[in-house]
Design an enzyme around this catalytic site. Structure first.
Site, PDB file in Angstrom:
ATOM      1  N   ASN A  55       0.844  -1.195   0.000  1.00  0.00           N
ATOM      2  CA  ASN A  55       0.000   0.000   0.000  1.00  0.00           C
ATOM      3  C   ASN A  55       0.880   1.246   0.000  1.00  0.00           C
ATOM      4  OD1 ASN A  55       0.478   0.853   2.858  1.00  0.00           O
ATOM      5  ND2 ASN A  55      -0.409  -1.171   3.244  1.00  0.00           N
ATOM      6  N   LYS A  93       8.332 -17.573 -10.071  1.00  0.00           N
ATOM      7  CA  LYS A  93       7.751 -16.449 -10.796  1.00  0.00           C
ATOM      8  C   LYS A  93       6.660 -16.947 -11.747  1.00  0.00           C
ATOM      9  CE  LYS A  93       8.817 -12.641 -13.811  1.00  0.00           C
ATOM     10  NZ  LYS A  93       9.644 -12.200 -14.906  1.00  0.00           N
ATOM     11  N   PRO A 121      -3.410 -11.930  10.546  1.00  0.00           N
ATOM     12  CA  PRO A 121      -3.690 -11.688  11.970  1.00  0.00           C
ATOM     13  C   PRO A 121      -3.821 -10.190  12.216  1.00  0.00           C
ATOM     14  CG  PRO A 121      -1.395 -12.345  11.647  1.00  0.00           C
ATOM     15  CD  PRO A 121      -2.077 -12.503  10.319  1.00  0.00           C
ATOM     16  N   ASP A 122      -4.711  -9.812  13.121  1.00  0.00           N
ATOM     17  CA  ASP A 122      -4.842  -8.389  13.517  1.00  0.00           C
ATOM     18  C   ASP A 122      -3.864  -8.158  14.671  1.00  0.00           C
ATOM     19  OD1 ASP A 122      -5.580  -5.934  14.694  1.00  0.00           O
ATOM     20  OD2 ASP A 122      -7.550  -6.067  13.713  1.00  0.00           O
ATOM     21  N   PHE A 173      -3.796   3.401  15.024  1.00  0.00           N
ATOM     22  CA  PHE A 173      -3.950   4.439  14.011  1.00  0.00           C
ATOM     23  C   PHE A 173      -5.000   3.935  13.016  1.00  0.00           C
ATOM     24  CE2 PHE A 173      -0.913   8.058  13.680  1.00  0.00           C
ATOM     25  CZ  PHE A 173      -0.347   7.933  14.932  1.00  0.00           C
ATOM     26  N   LYS A 231     -13.961   2.113  15.273  1.00  0.00           N
ATOM     27  CA  LYS A 231     -12.766   1.245  15.208  1.00  0.00           C
ATOM     28  C   LYS A 231     -12.097   1.141  16.575  1.00  0.00           C
ATOM     29  CE  LYS A 231     -10.632   1.027  11.254  1.00  0.00           C
ATOM     30  NZ  LYS A 231      -9.840   1.389  10.084  1.00  0.00           N
ATOM     31  N   LYS A 234     -11.565  -2.455  18.284  1.00  0.00           N
ATOM     32  CA  LYS A 234     -10.225  -2.985  18.580  1.00  0.00           C
ATOM     33  C   LYS A 234     -10.007  -3.157  20.094  1.00  0.00           C
ATOM     34  CE  LYS A 234      -8.265  -2.493  14.307  1.00  0.00           C
ATOM     35  NZ  LYS A 234      -7.397  -3.403  13.578  1.00  0.00           N
TER      36      LYS A 234
HETATM   37  N1  CTP Z   1      -3.797  -3.269  12.340  1.00  0.00           N
HETATM   38  C1  CTP Z   1      -3.074  -4.351  12.777  1.00  0.00           C
HETATM   39  N2  CTP Z   1      -3.161  -5.531  12.128  1.00  0.00           N
HETATM   40  C2  CTP Z   1      -3.957  -5.678  11.060  1.00  0.00           C
HETATM   41  C3  CTP Z   1      -4.710  -4.577  10.588  1.00  0.00           C
HETATM   42  C4  CTP Z   1      -4.597  -3.383  11.253  1.00  0.00           C
HETATM   43  O1  CTP Z   1      -2.348  -4.221  13.765  1.00  0.00           O
HETATM   44  N3  CTP Z   1      -4.024  -6.853  10.441  1.00  0.00           N
HETATM   45  C5  CTP Z   1      -3.704  -2.000  13.086  1.00  0.00           C
HETATM   46  C6  CTP Z   1      -3.048  -0.865  12.356  1.00  0.00           C
HETATM   47  O2  CTP Z   1      -1.646  -0.812  12.585  1.00  0.00           O
HETATM   48  C7  CTP Z   1      -3.756   0.324  12.954  1.00  0.00           C
HETATM   49  C8  CTP Z   1      -5.147  -0.187  13.271  1.00  0.00           C
HETATM   50  O3  CTP Z   1      -5.020  -1.600  13.361  1.00  0.00           O
HETATM   51  O4  CTP Z   1      -3.183   0.716  14.184  1.00  0.00           O
HETATM   52  C9  CTP Z   1      -6.212   0.163  12.287  1.00  0.00           C
HETATM   53  O5  CTP Z   1      -5.819  -0.259  11.007  1.00  0.00           O
HETATM   54  P1  CTP Z   1      -6.819  -0.081   9.780  1.00  0.00           P
HETATM   55  O6  CTP Z   1      -6.191  -0.712   8.578  1.00  0.00           O
HETATM   56  O7  CTP Z   1      -7.254   1.339   9.686  1.00  0.00           O
HETATM   57  O8  CTP Z   1      -8.060  -0.896  10.303  1.00  0.00           O
HETATM   58  P2  CTP Z   1      -8.590  -2.337  10.029  1.00  0.00           P
HETATM   59  O9  CTP Z   1      -8.692  -3.014  11.340  1.00  0.00           O
HETATM   60  O10 CTP Z   1      -7.759  -3.013   9.002  1.00  0.00           O
HETATM   61  O11 CTP Z   1     -10.046  -2.025   9.517  1.00  0.00           O
HETATM   62  P3  CTP Z   1     -10.577  -1.598   8.042  1.00  0.00           P
HETATM   63  O12 CTP Z   1      -9.529  -2.032   7.073  1.00  0.00           O
HETATM   64  O13 CTP Z   1     -11.840  -2.323   7.920  1.00  0.00           O
HETATM   65  O14 CTP Z   1     -10.774  -0.112   8.097  1.00  0.00           O
END
Ligand code: CTP
Length: 408
Positions: free
Chosen positions: A211, A290, A307-308, A330, A344, A348
């Site tokens: 990204n 490749k 994983p989140d 963030f 969010k 979280k």
């Molecule tokens: N984050 C994380 N692990 C992931 C996705 C997100 O630790 N797999 C953390 C990011 O570092 C940030 C926060 O979660 O601190 C929010 O990330 P964001 O991408 O805005 O949120 P998502 O949970 O991915 O939700 P969405 O994409 O639906 O907005």
């Protein structure tokens, strides 16, 4: 300008590194400082007072008996309205003088006569054997006990042809150290873990999905946390940025690597700040080789959820009796920032979330952020990312409470 309004007495002692002092003087002036240069006789063998005068814009003093100072007391007058003394380069012999309170030239006398409130910083510069000599080691320990702060030295190739500790830090590194010294130490004694940058999810060995995150905000937060006195570990996805000075960086590519690195570093952390733009999905049918163009058309990619990381850390904090680490997330949104940010934070399970509009801020040196907590939200108006990072660190530190006490 990080040193706007600050008056710095820049002392030069004898050493080849005097050439770096010219660049340093320029950098200090560029950051808004007023620089008063004082040189020892030995320093003047390496660089001319004319050069330092031209770069600082002020008369350079070298002589204790210089009649140009109105009351003939340069050793008193030059420090009374100063904010710091920085001696760069600081020779072996000048370290000895400082350790023993010698007063046999203008610079050493000025150091002994400095007001107690005035911080004294030194940037040692010498041959490795001189640095490691037991007498120097003894003198350096004495300086530490006397409250004199060392910037460096670094290790590396030396002007004499030898290699090792004793190289003076570069001008830009000294500037970073001096700027940091003026920041309030609101995170002293704290350990902080930060994620930054994008992640990279492989499609095959040469392609992947990523990204637009540049890592600038996360790196600014890491620098601000270190400036505030914290011990900082930065787990970073691929960026073009240099690791912030004094911060331990762990490089990762994918979200799973970032997750594993974070979980491996979590023990003992007081604060976790997830600034990284972590990919929500990875390619589950990534090719080990490749991919080639074939007659059957475009490849079909399938995805698996990553994983989140933030949620995992928040869960670990919830099961820690003291609630550590305090978790800050963030959120980069492209619309509805206020509604999405508040939702969010709750989803979280974290006390604090910082929202920004992703497409506008990615790669930019400036940002506007909204801080969400249980009481609502607060807008931090557009500013440089380092300025915002320092504000956020100040705000977060206030929520942590005193070291040793549970956070709010
Ligand atoms: N984050 C994380 N692990 C992931 C996705 C997100 O630790 N797999 C953390 C990011 O570092 C940030 C926060 O979660 O601190 C929010 O990330 P964001 O991408 O805005 O949120 P998502 O949970 O991915 O939700 P969405 O994409 O639906 O907005």
């Amino acid at each position: 300008m990080d040193l706007a309004g600050k008056k710095i007495v820049l002392g030069l002692t004898g050493g080849v590194a005097c050439y770096k002092a010219a660049e340093l003087c320029r950098a200090l002036v560029k950051q808004g400082a007023s620089v008063q240069v004082v040189m020892t006789e030995a320093a003047s063998h390496f660089i001319g007072a004319v050069t330092m005068q031209a770069l600082s814009g002020h008369t350079v003093y070298t002589d204790q008996w210089d009649a140009r100072v109105a009351n003939n007391m340069a050793h008193i007058d030059l420090t009374r309205d100063a904010d710091a003394i920085l001696i760069a380069p600081c020779s072996t012999d000048f370290i000895r003088k400082l350790a023993h309170g010698a007063c046999d030239d203008l610079l050493s006398t000025l150091c002994v006569a400095r007001p107690r409130r005035l911080p004294l910083f030194i940037a040692p510069a010498m041959n490795v054997e001189m640095w490691e000599n037991p007498a120097t080691v003894r003198n350096v320990a004495r300086l530490g006990a006397d409250g004199i702060t060392l910037f460096g030295p670094a290790a590396g190739a030396q002007a004499c042809g030898e290699t090792g500790y004793g190289r003076m830090l570069e001008a830009d590194q000294l500037l970073v150290e001096l700027v940091a010294a003026f920041q309030p130490k609101v995170l002293a004694g704290r350990r902080v873990l930060i994620t930054a940058g994008p992640t990279f999810e492989a499609i095959d060995p040469v392609r992947g999905i990523t990204n637009l995150s540049s890592g600038k905000m996360g790196y600014a937060v890491a620098r601000a946390a270190r400036e505030a006195g914290a011990e900082v570990v930065l787990v970073s996805g691929p960026t073009a940025l240099a690791a912030p000075q004094g911060v331990r960086r762990i490089d990762v590519l994918s979200a799973r690597q970032m997750h594993d690195a974070v979980m491996g570093q979590l023990a003992g952390q007081h604060l976790f700040i997830g600034v990284a733009a972590v990919a929500d999905w990875r390619v589950s049918n990534a090719s080990p080789h490749k991919m080639k163009k074939t007659a059957s058309g475009a490849p079909q990619l399938t995805f698996a959820e990553n994983p989140d990381i933030l949620a995992a850390v928040a869960q670990a904090a919830a099961s820690n009796p003291e609630g550590w680490p305090y978790c800050v997330g963030f959120a980069a949104e492209s619309e509805n920032l206020i509604d999405y940010g508040a939702a969010k934070r709750l989803r979280k399970g974290i006390p604090l979330l910082v929202g920004n509009i992703g497409p506008q801020t990615f790669g930019d040196d400036h940002n506007t952020v909204i801080v969400f907590d249980a009481a609502g939200h607060t807008v931090l108006p557009r500013a440089g990312k380092l300025t915002l990072a320092r504000q956020l660190i100040g705000d977060i530190a206030a929520r942590l409470g005193a070291p040793g006490t549970p956070h709010r």
